[in-house]
Scaffold this motif. Sequence first.
Motif, PDB file in Angstrom:
ATOM      1  N   THR A 141       0.841  -1.196   0.000  1.00 43.40           N
ATOM      2  CA  THR A 141       0.000   0.000   0.000  1.00 43.40           C
ATOM      3  C   THR A 141       0.876   1.245   0.000  1.00 43.40           C
ATOM      4  N   ALA A 142       0.278   2.340  -0.457  1.00 48.55           N
ATOM      5  CA  ALA A 142       0.962   3.629  -0.430  1.00 48.55           C
ATOM      6  C   ALA A 142       0.470   4.496   0.723  1.00 48.55           C
ATOM      7  N   THR A 143      -0.379   3.915   1.586  1.00 46.04           N
ATOM      8  CA  THR A 143      -0.948   4.706   2.669  1.00 46.04           C
ATOM      9  C   THR A 143       0.078   4.961   3.761  1.00 46.04           C
ATOM     10  N   SER A 144      -0.154   6.013   4.520  1.00 40.21           N
ATOM     11  CA  SER A 144       0.721   6.322   5.662  1.00 40.21           C
ATOM     12  C   SER A 144       0.057   5.925   6.985  1.00 40.21           C
ATOM     13  N   LYS A 145      -1.068   5.199   6.902  1.00 41.62           N
ATOM     14  CA  LYS A 145      -1.774   4.792   8.122  1.00 41.62           C
ATOM     15  C   LYS A 145      -0.916   3.845   8.949  1.00 41.62           C
ATOM     16  N   ASP A 146      -1.096   3.934  10.278  1.00 37.16           N
ATOM     17  CA  ASP A 146      -0.365   3.039  11.173  1.00 37.16           C
ATOM     18  C   ASP A 146      -0.940   1.625  11.111  1.00 37.16           C
ATOM     19  N   ARG A 180      -1.579  -3.396  -6.193  1.00 29.33           N
ATOM     20  CA  ARG A 180      -0.248  -3.903  -5.855  1.00 29.33           C
ATOM     21  C   ARG A 180      -0.284  -5.419  -5.647  1.00 29.33           C
ATOM     22  N   LEU A 181      -1.360  -5.898  -5.053  1.00 26.08           N
ATOM     23  CA  LEU A 181      -1.530  -7.341  -4.903  1.00 26.08           C
ATOM     24  C   LEU A 181      -1.568  -8.009  -6.275  1.00 26.08           C
ATOM     25  N   GLY A 182      -2.324  -7.423  -7.199  1.00 25.99           N
ATOM     26  CA  GLY A 182      -2.386  -7.960  -8.551  1.00 25.99           C
ATOM     27  C   GLY A 182      -1.023  -7.952  -9.223  1.00 25.99           C
ATOM     28  N   SER A 183      -0.275  -6.883  -9.022  1.00 23.97           N
ATOM     29  CA  SER A 183       1.068  -6.782  -9.603  1.00 23.97           C
ATOM     30  C   SER A 183       1.969  -7.880  -9.069  1.00 23.97           C
ATOM     31  N   LEU A 184       1.871  -8.175  -7.770  1.00 29.96           N
ATOM     32  CA  LEU A 184       2.687  -9.213  -7.150  1.00 29.96           C
ATOM     33  C   LEU A 184       2.318 -10.595  -7.687  1.00 29.96           C
ATOM     34  N   VAL A 185       1.020 -10.896  -7.729  1.00 35.51           N
ATOM     35  CA  VAL A 185       0.584 -12.204  -8.217  1.00 35.51           C
ATOM     36  C   VAL A 185       0.974 -12.385  -9.686  1.00 35.51           C
ATOM     37  N   ARG A 186       0.816 -11.346 -10.484  1.00 37.93           N
ATOM     38  CA  ARG A 186       1.208 -11.440 -11.894  1.00 37.93           C
ATOM     39  C   ARG A 186       2.704 -11.703 -12.029  1.00 37.93           C
ATOM     40  N   GLU A 205       8.580  -6.067   7.926  1.00 43.61           N
ATOM     41  CA  GLU A 205       9.799  -5.298   7.676  1.00 43.61           C
ATOM     42  C   GLU A 205       9.684  -4.607   6.320  1.00 43.61           C
ATOM     43  N   PRO A 206       9.843  -3.278   6.258  1.00 43.07           N
ATOM     44  CA  PRO A 206       9.671  -2.555   4.987  1.00 43.07           C
ATOM     45  C   PRO A 206      10.608  -3.062   3.903  1.00 43.07           C
ATOM     46  N   LEU A 207      10.086  -3.155   2.698  1.00 44.48           N
ATOM     47  CA  LEU A 207      10.894  -3.540   1.545  1.00 44.48           C
ATOM     48  C   LEU A 207      11.757  -2.358   1.111  1.00 44.48           C
ATOM     49  N   PRO A 208      13.005  -2.610   0.737  1.00 40.94           N
ATOM     50  CA  PRO A 208      13.789  -1.513   0.148  1.00 40.94           C
ATOM     51  C   PRO A 208      13.165  -1.095  -1.172  1.00 40.94           C
ATOM     52  N   GLY A 209      13.423   0.145  -1.560  1.00 42.83           N
ATOM     53  CA  GLY A 209      12.756   0.715  -2.728  1.00 42.83           C
ATOM     54  C   GLY A 209      12.849  -0.128  -3.983  1.00 42.83           C
ATOM     55  N   HIS A 210      14.005  -0.699  -4.241  1.00 47.09           N
ATOM     56  CA  HIS A 210      14.187  -1.449  -5.482  1.00 47.09           C
ATOM     57  C   HIS A 210      13.441  -2.782  -5.466  1.00 47.09           C
ATOM     58  N   GLU A 211      12.986  -3.229  -4.284  1.00 46.95           N
ATOM     59  CA  GLU A 211      12.241  -4.472  -4.178  1.00 46.95           C
ATOM     60  C   GLU A 211      10.736  -4.231  -4.022  1.00 46.95           C
ATOM     61  N   GLY A 212      10.343  -2.972  -4.008  1.00 47.46           N
ATOM     62  CA  GLY A 212       8.939  -2.654  -3.803  1.00 47.46           C
ATOM     63  C   GLY A 212       8.036  -3.177  -4.921  1.00 47.46           C
ATOM     64  N   VAL A 213       6.748  -3.304  -4.608  1.00 44.30           N
ATOM     65  CA  VAL A 213       5.762  -3.803  -5.574  1.00 44.30           C
ATOM     66  C   VAL A 213       4.958  -2.615  -6.097  1.00 44.30           C
ATOM     67  N   PRO A 214       5.102  -2.252  -7.363  1.00 42.78           N
ATOM     68  CA  PRO A 214       4.374  -1.103  -7.898  1.00 42.78           C
ATOM     69  C   PRO A 214       2.912  -1.454  -8.152  1.00 42.78           C
ATOM     70  N   PRO A 215       2.037  -0.465  -8.166  1.00 44.24           N
ATOM     71  CA  PRO A 215       0.634  -0.748  -8.494  1.00 44.24           C
ATOM     72  C   PRO A 215       0.476  -1.039  -9.979  1.00 44.24           C
ATOM     73  N   ALA A 216      -0.346  -2.033 -10.304  1.00 42.49           N
ATOM     74  CA  ALA A 216      -0.673  -2.308 -11.698  1.00 42.49           C
ATOM     75  C   ALA A 216      -1.722  -1.299 -12.171  1.00 42.49           C
TER      76      ALA A 216
END
Length: 275
Positions: A141-146, A180-186, A205-216
């Motif tokens: 997610t891109a949210t900043s919620k706790d 993002r879930l769809g992007s990961l499954v694809r 544990e937060p993913l480093p930027g280069h390992e992040g999952v972008p939104p489809a």
Amino acid sequence: MRAFRIAYDGRPYHGFQRQPDVPTVESALFEALAGLGILDDADEVPQGYAAAGRTDAGVSAVAQTVAFECPDWLSPRAFNGELPAHVRAWASAAVPDDFHATYDATSRAYEYHLYAPGADPELASEAMAELAGTHDFANLTATSKDDTVRTLETATVELDGDFLVFSLRADGFLWELVRRLGSLVRAVATGAAPLSKVDRVLDPEPLPGHEGVPPASPAGLVLVDATYPGVTFARDDRGVESVREVFETKRADAATRARAVGCVERTVAGAKRDG
């Protein structure tokens, strides 16, 4: 108070929520209410107003739900008389004065059609099985919620031609979670990422930027349901017919565009081979 089921094609809009200087679905609703004399002008917000969710730009809906105080004569058919063709009301229900379309929804459901040529349906299903249930989705997610823990009550995927079709129901969805879930499954289903990537993504544990999952892409995402126990929506026959007429035309237009684009692709590819 009255609640309305709203269907819309999200492509012409910059999302659901009203924003200055850009067209949104919510702005279209308020402009229609102003045109009907229920609001003095489109800058107002109807008394008691709330919506089931805030879909992103390009996301469509079958059952977006909005509720507000309005005259008894405001039926889906009357609402459609002022709404643009991209937005259609098709059912309504009388609800208590304290009803809140956002907080009273016990679940929401999405269907997502994601282009994925060459996807392995078994790998897609394995990845989805790991994502089902209760997890911390902070890395999707891109949210900043706790609080980023959500429960995917229903999480299935199947291959339909070149598309992965996701059916998802949850107690709530985080911003961009479905895309993002769809992007990961694809990525897993096409071999671009190993199945073990799912476990790493679900680790808080937060993913480093280069390992992040972008939104489809948002183009194939549709809000198909919002559940309200004890509320029964009555279908408006004319409203339902209006949805069918408008979206059948849109489907035909999209199919025609797809064929035209295919012609261009085939012709250019053929010219390249011949040249």
